[in-house]
Write a protein that holds these residues in place. Structure first.
Motif, short mmCIF file in Angstrom:
data_model
loop_
_atom_site.label_atom_id
_atom_site.label_comp_id
_atom_site.label_asym_id
_atom_site.label_seq_id
_atom_site.Cartn_x
_atom_site.Cartn_y
_atom_site.Cartn_z
N LEU A 147 102.13 107.49 123.17
CA LEU A 147 101.60 106.85 121.73
C LEU A 147 102.54 106.38 120.97
CD1 LEU A 147 98.89 108.94 121.23
CD2 LEU A 147 98.52 106.63 123.59
N SER A 148 102.76 104.78 120.37
CA SER A 148 102.81 105.17 119.19
C SER A 148 102.74 104.75 118.02
CB SER A 148 103.61 103.40 119.56
OG SER A 148 104.37 103.54 120.95
N CYS A 149 103.76 104.58 116.48
CA CYS A 149 102.60 104.73 115.34
C CYS A 149 103.68 103.90 114.36
CB CYS A 149 101.79 106.01 115.53
SG CYS A 149 101.75 105.94 113.56
N THR A 150 103.16 102.84 113.83
CA THR A 150 103.65 102.06 113.07
C THR A 150 103.41 102.20 111.59
OG1 THR A 150 105.28 100.85 115.04
CG2 THR A 150 105.25 99.68 113.09
N MET A 151 104.60 102.12 110.68
CA MET A 151 103.67 102.00 109.42
C MET A 151 104.18 101.40 108.68
SD MET A 151 105.06 104.90 105.94
CE MET A 151 103.94 106.51 106.49
N THR A 152 103.60 100.30 107.98
CA THR A 152 103.93 99.22 106.88
C THR A 152 103.50 99.98 105.35
OG1 THR A 152 101.99 98.31 106.84
CG2 THR A 152 103.70 97.64 108.28
N GLY A 153 104.29 99.13 104.63
CA GLY A 153 103.70 100.02 102.86
C GLY A 153 104.15 100.98 102.76
N GLY A 154 105.11 101.47 103.34
CA GLY A 154 105.73 103.13 102.59
C GLY A 154 106.69 103.26 103.01
N ILE A 155 108.01 103.60 102.73
CA ILE A 155 109.45 104.42 103.03
C ILE A 155 108.62 105.40 103.84
CG2 ILE A 155 111.77 105.36 102.44
CD1 ILE A 155 111.05 104.35 99.64
N PHE A 156 108.99 105.11 105.21
CA PHE A 156 108.42 105.61 106.62
C PHE A 156 109.51 107.05 106.47
CE2 PHE A 156 109.65 107.58 110.95
CZ PHE A 156 107.79 107.24 111.58
N SER A 157 110.66 107.06 105.90
CA SER A 157 111.39 108.58 106.08
C SER A 157 111.19 109.60 105.32
CB SER A 157 112.56 108.33 105.99
OG SER A 157 113.48 107.74 104.85
N ARG A 158 109.86 109.05 104.51
CA ARG A 158 110.06 110.35 103.20
C ARG A 158 108.76 110.76 103.60
NH1 ARG A 158 111.45 106.63 97.54
NH2 ARG A 158 113.29 107.12 97.75
N HIS A 159 108.38 110.07 104.76
CA HIS A 159 106.31 110.92 104.77
C HIS A 159 106.72 112.01 105.92
CE1 HIS A 159 104.34 108.45 102.09
NE2 HIS A 159 104.78 107.92 102.67
N PRO A 160 105.76 113.15 105.73
CA PRO A 160 105.58 113.83 107.04
C PRO A 160 104.78 113.28 108.37
CG PRO A 160 104.73 114.72 105.19
CD PRO A 160 105.49 113.75 104.07
N MET A 161 105.04 113.25 109.33
CA MET A 161 104.04 113.17 110.08
C MET A 161 103.53 113.70 110.80
SD MET A 161 104.70 109.27 108.98
CE MET A 161 103.68 108.34 110.53
N ALA A 162 102.07 112.74 111.78
CA ALA A 162 100.97 113.73 112.73
C ALA A 162 100.47 113.30 113.63
CB ALA A 162 100.82 114.88 111.75
N TRP A 163 100.32 113.69 114.41
CA TRP A 163 99.48 113.20 115.57
C TRP A 163 98.05 114.22 116.40
CZ3 TRP A 163 99.28 108.60 118.17
CH2 TRP A 163 100.26 107.70 117.43
N PHE A 164 96.85 113.96 115.17
CA PHE A 164 95.72 114.61 115.66
C PHE A 164 94.65 113.57 116.62
CE2 PHE A 164 97.71 115.47 111.65
CZ PHE A 164 96.69 116.58 111.39
N ARG A 165 93.92 114.81 117.22
CA ARG A 165 93.30 114.05 117.92
C ARG A 165 91.73 114.42 117.90
NH1 ARG A 165 94.88 116.91 123.59
NH2 ARG A 165 94.23 118.65 123.54
N GLN A 166 90.53 114.02 118.50
CA GLN A 166 89.23 114.20 118.36
C GLN A 166 88.70 113.65 119.64
OE1 GLN A 166 88.19 112.80 114.59
NE2 GLN A 166 86.03 113.97 114.21
N ALA A 167 87.85 114.45 119.73
CA ALA A 167 86.87 114.54 121.01
C ALA A 167 85.39 114.10 120.83
CB ALA A 167 87.00 115.22 122.06
#
Length: 125
Positions: free
Chosen positions: A20-40
């Motif tokens: 899975l891929s997630c691309t950020m726009t409109g922000g400075i990517f390296s300054r943000h903690p990033m995570a994956w969640f899931r919901q059934a």
């Protein structure tokens, strides 16, 4: 404004793999903690994996530990989730999330103000 777009979900058989891929726009990517969640359907949104903004330390839910890898490409402003040995219980909408700049967000959904629309992962038995 930070925007996140996921891709890579699909219909697979048990034992298969997905990235899975997630691309950020409109922000400075390296300054943000990033995570994956899931919901059934009918269930709460659960943490899957994350990366701390500063150290790049990685965190995994017990349900995917040992068969998943989260990693990021800072230049491409993209975080990935590699899922291996997929099981039917992995079936869910997978959502990418970003915490505030320089934030400490890790396991709780409430720590993440920015969310993608999600990508469906369906694992057949």
């Amino acid at each position: 404004q930070v925007q996140l777009v996921e891709s890579g979900g699909g219909l697979v058989q048990a034992g298969d793999s997905l990235r899975l891929s997630c691309t950020m726009t409109g922000g400075i990517f390296s300054r943000h903690p990033m995570a994956w969640f899931r919901q059934a359907p009918g269930k709460e949104r659960d943490f899957v994996a994350g990366i701390a903004w500063s150290s790049g330390s990685k965190y995994y839910a017990d349900s995917v530990k040992g068969r998943s890898t989260v990693f990021r490409d800072i230049a491409e402003k993209t975080v990935y989730l590699q899922l291996n040995s997929l099981k039917p219980e992995d079936t869910a909408v997978y959502l990418c999330a970003a915490g505030p700049e320089f934030g400490n967000g890790r396991y709780a959904a409430n720590d993440y103000p920015y969310w993608g629309q999600g990508t469906q992962v369906t694992v057949s038995s």
